[in-house]
Design a protein around this motif. Sequence first.
Motif, mmCIF file in Angstrom:
data_model
loop_
_atom_site.group_PDB
_atom_site.id
_atom_site.type_symbol
_atom_site.label_atom_id
_atom_site.label_comp_id
_atom_site.label_asym_id
_atom_site.label_seq_id
_atom_site.Cartn_x
_atom_site.Cartn_y
_atom_site.Cartn_z
ATOM 1 N N PHE A 93 22.428 33.522 -17.428
ATOM 2 C CA PHE A 93 23.115 32.469 -18.175
ATOM 3 C C PHE A 93 24.215 33.059 -19.066
ATOM 4 O O PHE A 93 25.317 32.498 -19.160
ATOM 5 N N GLU A 94 23.942 34.180 -19.714
ATOM 6 C CA GLU A 94 24.940 34.822 -20.569
ATOM 7 C C GLU A 94 26.156 35.265 -19.761
ATOM 8 O O GLU A 94 27.303 35.111 -20.216
ATOM 9 N N GLU A 95 25.903 35.814 -18.578
ATOM 10 C CA GLU A 95 27.025 36.248 -17.743
ATOM 11 C C GLU A 95 27.843 35.057 -17.264
ATOM 12 O O GLU A 95 29.082 35.093 -17.268
ATOM 13 N N PHE A 96 27.169 33.977 -16.865
ATOM 14 C CA PHE A 96 27.898 32.778 -16.452
ATOM 15 C C PHE A 96 28.681 32.172 -17.620
ATOM 16 O O PHE A 96 29.790 31.650 -17.439
ATOM 17 N N ALA A 97 28.106 32.254 -18.831
ATOM 18 C CA ALA A 97 28.790 31.706 -20.002
ATOM 19 C C ALA A 97 30.052 32.496 -20.315
ATOM 20 O O ALA A 97 31.052 31.919 -20.778
ATOM 21 N N ARG A 98 30.034 33.803 -20.081
ATOM 22 C CA ARG A 98 31.218 34.623 -20.359
ATOM 23 C C ARG A 98 32.396 34.194 -19.496
ATOM 24 O O ARG A 98 33.537 34.178 -19.959
ATOM 25 N N ILE A 99 32.129 33.891 -18.232
ATOM 26 C CA ILE A 99 33.221 33.501 -17.331
ATOM 27 C C ILE A 99 33.398 31.980 -17.288
ATOM 28 O O ILE A 99 34.148 31.464 -16.455
ATOM 29 N N GLU A 100 32.665 31.268 -18.166
ATOM 30 C CA GLU A 100 32.783 29.810 -18.299
ATOM 31 C C GLU A 100 32.419 29.088 -17.007
ATOM 32 O O GLU A 100 33.019 28.059 -16.665
ATOM 33 N N ASP A 101 31.417 29.597 -16.294
ATOM 34 C CA ASP A 101 30.978 28.983 -15.039
ATOM 35 C C ASP A 101 29.977 27.876 -15.369
ATOM 36 O O ASP A 101 28.806 28.140 -15.682
ATOM 37 N N ILE A 102 30.439 26.649 -15.311
ATOM 38 C CA ILE A 102 29.608 25.512 -15.706
ATOM 39 C C ILE A 102 28.438 25.327 -14.745
ATOM 40 O O ILE A 102 27.285 25.138 -15.175
ATOM 41 N N ARG A 103 28.696 25.390 -13.454
ATOM 42 C CA ARG A 103 27.631 25.182 -12.477
ATOM 43 C C ARG A 103 26.554 26.246 -12.617
ATOM 44 O O ARG A 103 25.346 25.940 -12.557
ATOM 45 N N GLY A 104 26.965 27.502 -12.795
ATOM 46 C CA GLY A 104 25.971 28.568 -12.943
ATOM 47 C C GLY A 104 25.143 28.403 -14.199
ATOM 48 O O GLY A 104 23.918 28.604 -14.185
ATOM 49 N N GLN A 105 25.773 28.017 -15.314
ATOM 50 C CA GLN A 105 25.027 27.809 -16.554
ATOM 51 C C GLN A 105 24.026 26.677 -16.403
ATOM 52 O O GLN A 105 22.863 26.796 -16.841
ATOM 53 N N CYS A 106 24.447 25.594 -15.790
ATOM 54 C CA CYS A 106 23.547 24.448 -15.622
ATOM 55 C C CYS A 106 22.369 24.810 -14.708
ATOM 56 O O CYS A 106 21.218 24.417 -14.965
ATOM 57 N N GLU A 107 22.663 25.565 -13.661
ATOM 58 C CA GLU A 107 21.596 25.953 -12.746
ATOM 59 C C GLU A 107 20.567 26.839 -13.442
ATOM 60 O O GLU A 107 19.355 26.653 -13.286
ATOM 61 N N MET A 108 21.043 27.810 -14.233
ATOM 62 C CA MET A 108 20.113 28.695 -14.944
ATOM 63 C C MET A 108 19.309 27.914 -15.978
ATOM 64 O O MET A 108 18.105 28.139 -16.156
ATOM 65 N N MET A 109 19.944 26.981 -16.677
ATOM 66 C CA MET A 109 19.242 26.201 -17.687
ATOM 67 C C MET A 109 18.231 25.265 -17.043
ATOM 68 O O MET A 109 17.129 25.052 -17.587
ATOM 69 N N ALA A 110 18.558 24.713 -15.875
ATOM 70 C CA ALA A 110 17.601 23.859 -15.165
ATOM 71 C C ALA A 110 16.380 24.662 -14.720
ATOM 72 O O ALA A 110 15.231 24.177 -14.806
ATOM 73 N N LYS A 111 16.592 25.882 -14.248
ATOM 74 C CA LYS A 111 15.464 26.722 -13.847
ATOM 75 C C LYS A 111 14.590 27.090 -15.050
ATOM 76 O O LYS A 111 13.348 27.114 -14.956
ATOM 77 N N LYS A 112 15.242 27.360 -16.201
ATOM 78 C CA LYS A 112 14.466 27.672 -17.402
ATOM 79 C C LYS A 112 13.627 26.465 -17.829
ATOM 80 O O LYS A 112 12.457 26.607 -18.223
ATOM 81 N N ALA A 113 14.218 25.289 -17.765
ATOM 82 C CA ALA A 113 13.475 24.080 -18.135
ATOM 83 C C ALA A 113 12.291 23.866 -17.207
ATOM 84 O O ALA A 113 11.193 23.449 -17.647
ATOM 85 N N THR A 114 12.462 24.149 -15.925
ATOM 86 C CA THR A 114 11.368 24.006 -14.969
ATOM 87 C C THR A 114 10.220 24.955 -15.302
ATOM 88 O O THR A 114 9.040 24.573 -15.260
ATOM 89 N N ILE A 115 10.564 26.211 -15.608
ATOM 90 C CA ILE A 115 9.526 27.195 -15.952
ATOM 91 C C ILE A 115 8.793 26.767 -17.225
ATOM 92 O O ILE A 115 7.554 26.840 -17.307
#
Length: 771
Positions: free
Chosen positions: A721-743
């Motif tokens: 998520f931090e790496e995706f946030a650095r490059i402002e990748d919205i889809r990657g951030q959302c995907e990582m956050m969705a996986k964290k919420a699932t866990i």
Amino acid sequence: MSRHLTPSKIGLLALIRLYSDGVVPSSATIPILSFLISYLLPVHSHTSQENDSVSQDGFTVSIQKLQSATISYASAIPGRTVWDLLLKLLWAINSLDALHAFFSELPLLLEKPLDGSPDVPDDQKLLQQKRMLFSRNSPLGAFVRRSQLEFTRLQFHDGNNLWKSLIIYRAPTMAIWKRRNPTAGPRSYDSNLQIESFDRNGTLSSLLYGNFHPSSSKNDRLKHGNTSTDDMEKLLDYQVSRMQRSGNRVPQAMRSHLRAMAQSGLIIPSVASYVHFLDAWKSGDYPSAFDSLHRYFDYTMQSRDRSLYQYALLNLAILQADFGCFSEAVKAMQETIATARENHDMPCLNYSLSWLYQFGRSHREEMAEIRKKGVLGSEKEALSFLKAKAKESNMWNLLSTTLLSEANLTLSNGDNVSQAFESIIKASHLNVTKNTTEAYGGLMLMQSSIFERLGVACQAWSYCELFLQCYAEQSPSEDVIQIQCKSAYILARKGRWEEALCRMDQVDHEALRTLKYQQFWTTNLGILRLRRHLHREELDTGDHVLAQLRAAPTGVPELQYYISLIEIQLHMRRSDYAHALSLLEKLLSDLEQQEADIFQQLKAMILKAQLFDQAGVPQKGFSVALRVASLAHRARLLPVLWEAVGAIGRVLVSMKEFGATVRLIENVLPQALECEDCDLAAYLFSCLADGYMGMAGQAKGEFLQRKEKLTKALEALERAFEEFARIEDIRGQCEMMAKKATIMHRNGDSVLANDCAARYLDIRKAAKMQG
């Protein structure tokens, strides 16, 4: 316009005479001589390379420059500076007759020739014995001899104009001269006008001066008399050499200066047509460039033989290539090679063959017929031939460029990297020993590229910064722009978008007046912006930018490749996998047909494996990923190798080989982080999190082991998520956050699960507001 003599040269002659008279003290000898030599030697030997332009003042000496160069030095006469004596000598030329007397005494500054010339009179011989005489072949002696000879050749009208120009030239010092000579009046510039019996309104006065006055604004034509034909030729030759060295257009100040001289009716040398050709060529004005090129060589052919014909063809070929007429350019270059061989012009021949080789690397389809004829042979044979010929002709720039081309060929073919390093070290040693400063740009760019391929991003960045800090001012603008764009790409991969765009804005605006550089810079800037739009999920804006990039002519195959790659990624973001796959297959076919760089081929192949993964069939990309990994390992393309390992990890995850995935990713992750590529790091961390999550799912009865794997999965997701946030990748951030919420939800921690869901919604909302 005089052919050689100008008022400023009379000022230099007066200073030389003072030096010969021995009134210049020892402490001022070196500064005075340095000042004189700086205006007498050829311009390329003393003009600073850092200057953006050289105007008329760079070739002529204003009276203010003479004053600043001499006023701070005391002369051998007590109470008088060198400037005081120089001013007295200049104002002593107070009539046209005094000007003739001044030039008639110039031979007394020279040593007696060895051809038995008659001796000088006794009174002049005594004066000559008190002076320091110059050798007739020394720089000062040669200047004195030529000045005296040119004055004897002047027509009366030209001599009179020279006298009037001298009056205007020294007019600013009237106030200083009047303070030392209170009797000086408004007509003291000519002693004859101060005689009471002289008729100031008579025929002779009218013939000499008419309505002339030193401070009148109607003397613009005489003010241009401070520039001779020789000065103009030096000025234009310098502009030609600088434009050829830097690749820029004529500066605006110089354009205004040349335009003013042309409007004043002064004679412009034929080399001005060549300057107009270069300027029109760089500005993208094809008809004017073509016309000026023909005009220049038509003029030169009238006074010279056919020896310049091959250079006309060479310029024509390069002009045709820059404007996209590739077949005409190849034909013109073939004729250039034939003519250069006929005239035994080895420098032109070697340069033409080198240009043809570089052209063939970028446009293989245009060179198919030539390759069949065997003009250059294979690429390795062509480089060996060019190296041998460049060494024979002492063309060190060409030899350095050929060595770098050899290194580039080695890397493009995926051969041993040590061979590329050997060629680079040879080129570096050559640049240092032969002082080929113009070749440092290509060398630094190659060194940065090779370390980028090896995955050592910090070293690649260091070479870019080293060049920009130490060598940018003395290198061609093309190299500077290329390295600035490369460093901007490195910053963008780190997620430092604002710094990358700021680096692009630091490009010299004078260089961007050249059409080719402006198109290259604009395309690279568009690619950076398009990548950022894709990361931000601004797909509609990305479509507009992509359409602009497609419409703009670049002429650089590498940029066309990156545009095609981003277009495929755009369709993948839209989940249009069928269209993306068709474009990717076409791109791979074109790359194979063109025998493109192995790095480009492998990047396209790994994108195919990632496309299959996003489409839900990762196992279809398994063979592609394995092949890419094998080729990348052999060619030492480590960033591509780590991407291939990530693609293999995705396949293993789909096959429920979670333990193998974790071991594979953990082994390569430390080296992958050295690439400083946030997108690559996020991809690997995401794959690692999937592996840990799968291992946690397989540990059904082991609670502690399951919790440990889930914790590691959360850590990997956070890093991704931090790496995706650095490059402002919205889809990657959302995907990582969705996986964290699932866990979190599976662990029964509903509060943290809700926090992750809220962050997910905030990211989406912020992206929509920003879009």
